[in-house]
Design a protein around this motif. Structure first.
Motif, PDB file in Angstrom:
ATOM      1  N   PRO A  67      -3.200   5.215  20.416  1.00 27.55           N
ATOM      2  CA  PRO A  67      -2.397   5.404  19.205  1.00 27.55           C
ATOM      3  C   PRO A  67      -1.058   4.683  19.311  1.00 27.55           C
ATOM      4  O   PRO A  67       0.011   5.300  19.329  1.00 27.55           O
ATOM      5  N   SER A  97      -5.551   1.751  18.094  1.00 25.79           N
ATOM      6  CA  SER A  97      -6.453   2.494  17.211  1.00 25.79           C
ATOM      7  C   SER A  97      -6.394   1.970  15.787  1.00 25.79           C
ATOM      8  O   SER A  97      -7.390   1.957  15.090  1.00 25.79           O
ATOM      9  N   SER A  98      -5.204   1.530  15.349  1.00 21.82           N
ATOM     10  CA  SER A  98      -5.043   1.006  13.992  1.00 21.82           C
ATOM     11  C   SER A  98      -4.067  -0.169  13.989  1.00 21.82           C
ATOM     12  O   SER A  98      -2.857   0.029  14.145  1.00 21.82           O
ATOM     13  N   VAL A  99      -4.577  -1.370  13.802  1.00 18.40           N
ATOM     14  CA  VAL A  99      -3.742  -2.569  13.743  1.00 18.40           C
ATOM     15  C   VAL A  99      -2.770  -2.486  12.568  1.00 18.40           C
ATOM     16  O   VAL A  99      -1.588  -2.814  12.702  1.00 18.40           O
ATOM     17  N   GLU A 100      -3.229  -2.022  11.421  1.00 20.61           N
ATOM     18  CA  GLU A 100      -2.379  -1.943  10.227  1.00 20.61           C
ATOM     19  C   GLU A 100      -1.213  -0.988  10.450  1.00 20.61           C
ATOM     20  O   GLU A 100      -0.081  -1.271  10.043  1.00 20.61           O
ATOM     21  N   ASP A 101      -1.471   0.156  11.087  1.00 14.51           N
ATOM     22  CA  ASP A 101      -0.393   1.113  11.365  1.00 14.51           C
ATOM     23  C   ASP A 101       0.616   0.523  12.341  1.00 14.51           C
ATOM     24  O   ASP A 101       1.819   0.747  12.215  1.00 14.51           O
ATOM     25  N   ASN A 130      -7.521  -8.786  17.403  1.00 14.39           N
ATOM     26  CA  ASN A 130      -6.455  -7.823  17.097  1.00 14.39           C
ATOM     27  C   ASN A 130      -5.152  -8.195  17.779  1.00 14.39           C
ATOM     28  O   ASN A 130      -4.084  -8.158  17.169  1.00 14.39           O
TER      29      ASN A 130
END
Length: 164
Positions: A67, A97-101, A130
């Motif tokens: 995260p 876990s989340s590239v956009e975040d 990523n």
């Protein structure tokens, strides 16, 4: 972080411990956030010397997700009270876990965010999709493709501190 030879987590923990100790020896206050069970946590507050948490920094067990966005958010909140020329440095495999975040956290940060990306499992000395995408958002990004290059990359990161 489970892949590579040695495993990326082993290279990352060595990098983190060495860099934190070197920065502290230069008089730079250091805090460290890690991941355990898919959760970001403050493992070394600014007020605790690296030597007192060195065993925890060198723990290379792997479990849960990455995260990174949560860790960046925690770092940003921590720095809100420490505005004396802050910088955030991630030691990551570039697979959050989340590239956009993560991109959102980087763009929202008042402190520059740099990354030391551990890519020792790359056979072609190229970053994953990523990691390549995130590299465009970091203030500066360096990659470690072989454990033998770790010291060189740490020296390059230490040079970043000279301006802070």
């Amino acid at each position: 972080m489970r892949h590579g030879s040695p495993r990326k987590i082993e290279v990352a923990t060595q990098a983190l411990a060495r860099f934190a100790l070197a920065a502290e020896n230069l008089g730079i206050r250091v805090a460290v956030i890690d991941f355990i069970g898919g959760e970001a946590r403050l493992i070394k507050p600014f007020s605790v010397p690296v030597r007192l948490v060195q065993a925890a920094l060198l723990d290379d067990s792997v479990a849960g997700g990455t995260p990174l966005a949560d860790a960046l958010g925690l770092a940003r909140n921590l720095l809100e009270t420490q505005r004396d020329e802050p910088m955030i440095i991630t030691v990551t495999d570039g697979e959050p876990s989340s590239v956009e975040d993560v991109k959102s956290q980087i763009m929202s940060s008042f402190a520059p965010i740099c990354s030391l990306t551990i890519a020792t499992d790359s056979s072609s000395n190229t970053l994953s999709e990523n990691a390549s995408e995130l590299a465009r958002y970091y203030e500066r990004q360096e990659a470690v493709f072989t454990p033998e290059r770790l010291d060189d990359r740490l020296d390059q990161f230490a040079s970043l501190l000279a301006g802070f």
